[in-house]
Motif scaffolding. Structure first.
Motif, PDB file in Angstrom:
ATOM      1  N   SER A   9       0.851  -1.188   0.000  1.00  0.00           N
ATOM      2  CA  SER A   9       0.000   0.000   0.000  1.00  0.00           C
ATOM      3  C   SER A   9       0.887   1.237   0.000  1.00  0.00           C
ATOM      4  O   SER A   9       2.116   1.147   0.102  1.00  0.00           O
ATOM      5  CB  SER A   9      -0.911   0.019   1.234  1.00  0.00           C
ATOM      6  OG  SER A   9      -0.178   0.395   2.386  1.00  0.00           O
ATOM      7  N   MET A  65       2.423  -5.822   5.859  1.00  0.00           N
ATOM      8  CA  MET A  65       1.216  -5.247   6.453  1.00  0.00           C
ATOM      9  C   MET A  65       0.045  -6.119   6.033  1.00  0.00           C
ATOM     10  O   MET A  65      -0.295  -6.178   4.856  1.00  0.00           O
ATOM     11  CB  MET A  65       0.997  -3.802   5.999  1.00  0.00           C
ATOM     12  CG  MET A  65      -0.296  -3.198   6.542  1.00  0.00           C
ATOM     13  SD  MET A  65      -0.532  -1.463   6.100  1.00  0.00           S
ATOM     14  CE  MET A  65       0.597  -0.695   7.255  1.00  0.00           C
ATOM     15  N   HIS A  74      -4.000  -7.415   6.154  1.00  0.00           N
ATOM     16  CA  HIS A  74      -5.330  -6.831   6.328  1.00  0.00           C
ATOM     17  C   HIS A  74      -5.897  -7.409   7.612  1.00  0.00           C
ATOM     18  O   HIS A  74      -5.823  -8.608   7.857  1.00  0.00           O
ATOM     19  CB  HIS A  74      -6.237  -7.175   5.145  1.00  0.00           C
ATOM     20  CG  HIS A  74      -7.564  -6.481   5.197  1.00  0.00           C
ATOM     21  ND1 HIS A  74      -8.653  -7.027   5.838  1.00  0.00           N
ATOM     22  CD2 HIS A  74      -7.961  -5.283   4.716  1.00  0.00           C
ATOM     23  CE1 HIS A  74      -9.671  -6.190   5.740  1.00  0.00           C
ATOM     24  NE2 HIS A  74      -9.284  -5.130   5.075  1.00  0.00           N
ATOM     25  N   HIS A  84      -5.780   5.293   4.494  1.00  0.00           N
ATOM     26  CA  HIS A  84      -5.889   4.014   3.794  1.00  0.00           C
ATOM     27  C   HIS A  84      -6.558   2.988   4.711  1.00  0.00           C
ATOM     28  O   HIS A  84      -6.225   2.881   5.895  1.00  0.00           O
ATOM     29  CB  HIS A  84      -4.508   3.507   3.372  1.00  0.00           C
ATOM     30  CG  HIS A  84      -3.775   4.436   2.458  1.00  0.00           C
ATOM     31  ND1 HIS A  84      -3.963   4.452   1.096  1.00  0.00           N
ATOM     32  CD2 HIS A  84      -2.879   5.416   2.728  1.00  0.00           C
ATOM     33  CE1 HIS A  84      -3.200   5.393   0.560  1.00  0.00           C
ATOM     34  NE2 HIS A  84      -2.532   5.989   1.520  1.00  0.00           N
ATOM     35  N   VAL A 113      -7.108  -0.256   6.551  1.00  0.00           N
ATOM     36  CA  VAL A 113      -6.210  -1.335   6.953  1.00  0.00           C
ATOM     37  C   VAL A 113      -6.961  -2.527   7.541  1.00  0.00           C
ATOM     38  O   VAL A 113      -6.359  -3.585   7.777  1.00  0.00           O
ATOM     39  CB  VAL A 113      -5.167  -0.833   7.967  1.00  0.00           C
ATOM     40  CG1 VAL A 113      -4.257   0.206   7.328  1.00  0.00           C
ATOM     41  CG2 VAL A 113      -5.840  -0.267   9.223  1.00  0.00           C
TER      42      VAL A 113
END
Length: 338
Positions: free
Chosen positions: A167, A243, A245, A268, A270
């Motif tokens: 991202s 990272m 979800h 954003h 997450v």
């Protein structure tokens, strides 16, 4: 003399109809801390825990004052024992259904167990990580595939660390991990092209940027040695930062009206969480939440604190209810004026 079969049937019936002040769904740090607080408040409390905590694969709990380096399983086992010491109960199993009864209480059905009733619910089911789909990544989750520098940064200090970009937040990730090691590489993978400003900041901190999508992990001697890109290149590293979800575990609780909401970081999305006020009260009367199910970035120590805070709010709510009922009963008693 009572027939043994009759006695067994009666016991089973009694178990199905057991009432608790509070049922805690989830037995991690938040749930057990809440249960301990409630048990010490002389509340009848049952913890129903499906097991499989998010940090099960981690070797130790960190940043928990006085418990630094404690294995997660040991912390939970000791927590269960503390709850039991004050009269609380812990049941291993998954909650498969929760419904509100006509009298306003909750009927909780654990898998393989008898239903129980509760005046209040504390939901501490945590969250589920959905890591990027790269071959071999999930198998090394919590070992040398990492997500939190405060949880794992010290253990991989000064090592070659690769950050897998998924991202626009990846540049911030790489800059953060640079605090623990001067050998950080940002793998662009599927993330958007960094802005000129981000590239300047990364270069100023000596963070290399590598183009190309990751295809799999390289492992030697059961240790991560690098990330293999789709074009065959291998970027050496002994720790890979990702990272994932993050999704609130709601399961059978959705029928109560507990609907997850999106959580954003830096603009954003997450993951998802259950919304609540600062004390953990949700928009559903009688239901509180604590821990990662509502705080995606919380660590073990903050989850434990949230569990205690929610438990105190639940106890206060029960005290108010009991006081209202006592006043009403007193007014209705024979010989009372009015």
């Amino acid at each position: 003399m009572t027939d043994r079969h009759e006695q067994t049937a009666r016991t089973a019936s009694d178990e199905r109809e057991r009432d608790f002040d509070v049922v805690v769904v989830g037995g991690g740090a938040a749930g057990l801390s809440g249960a301990l607080t409630l048990a010490r408040a002389r509340r009848s409390v049952l913890v129903v825990d499906a097991g499989g905590p998010r940090n099960a694969l981690a070797s130790a709990v960190h940043n928990y004052l006085g418990r630094e380096g404690t294995p997660p399983a040991r912390l939970l086992a000791e927590g269960r024992a503390e709850v039991a010491r004050y009269g609380g109960s812990v049941l291993s199993g998954e909650v498969i259904a929760v419904e509100r009864t006509k009298d306003g209480r909750f009927r909780v059905v654990p898998a393989g167990g008898s239903p129980v009733r509760a005046r209040r619910l504390l939901v501490a089911t945590g969250l589920a990580d959905e890591p990027p789909k790269v071959a071999g990544l999930a198998e090394r989750w919590g070992r040398d595939v990492l997500h939190c520098p405060y949880c794992h940064g010290w253990e991989v200090r000064d090592q070659p660390i690769a950050v897998l970009a998924t991202s626009a937040l990846a540049a911030e990730q790489a800059l953060l991990w640079r605090q623990w090691s001067p050998r950080v590489t940002l793998l662009l993978h599927t993330a958007p092209e960094p802005s000129a400003g981000d590239r300047e900041r990364l270069a100023a901190r000596d963070i290399a940027v590598v183009e190309g999508e990751a295809a799999g992990l390289e492992v030697g001697g059961d240790r991560l040695t690098g990330v293999r890109l789709a074009d065959g290149r291998v970027v050496p590293c002994t720790a890979l930062v990702v990272m994932s979800h993050l999704s609130a575990r709601t399961g059978a609780l959705a029928g109560l009206g507990l609907e997850p909401v999106e959580q954003s970081l830096g603009g954003h999305v997450v993951g998802t969480r259950l919304d609540a006020d600062p004390m953990g009260a949700t928009g559903v009367p009688g239901v509180w939440v604590a821990g990662n199910v509502t705080d995606l970035m919380g660590q073990v120590v903050t989850a434990a604190a949230a569990g205690m805070r929610a438990a105190a709010a639940i106890n206060a709510d029960l005290v108010q209810e009991e006081t209202r009922l006592a006043v009403a009963a007193s007014r209705a008693a024979p010989g009372q004026d009015g």
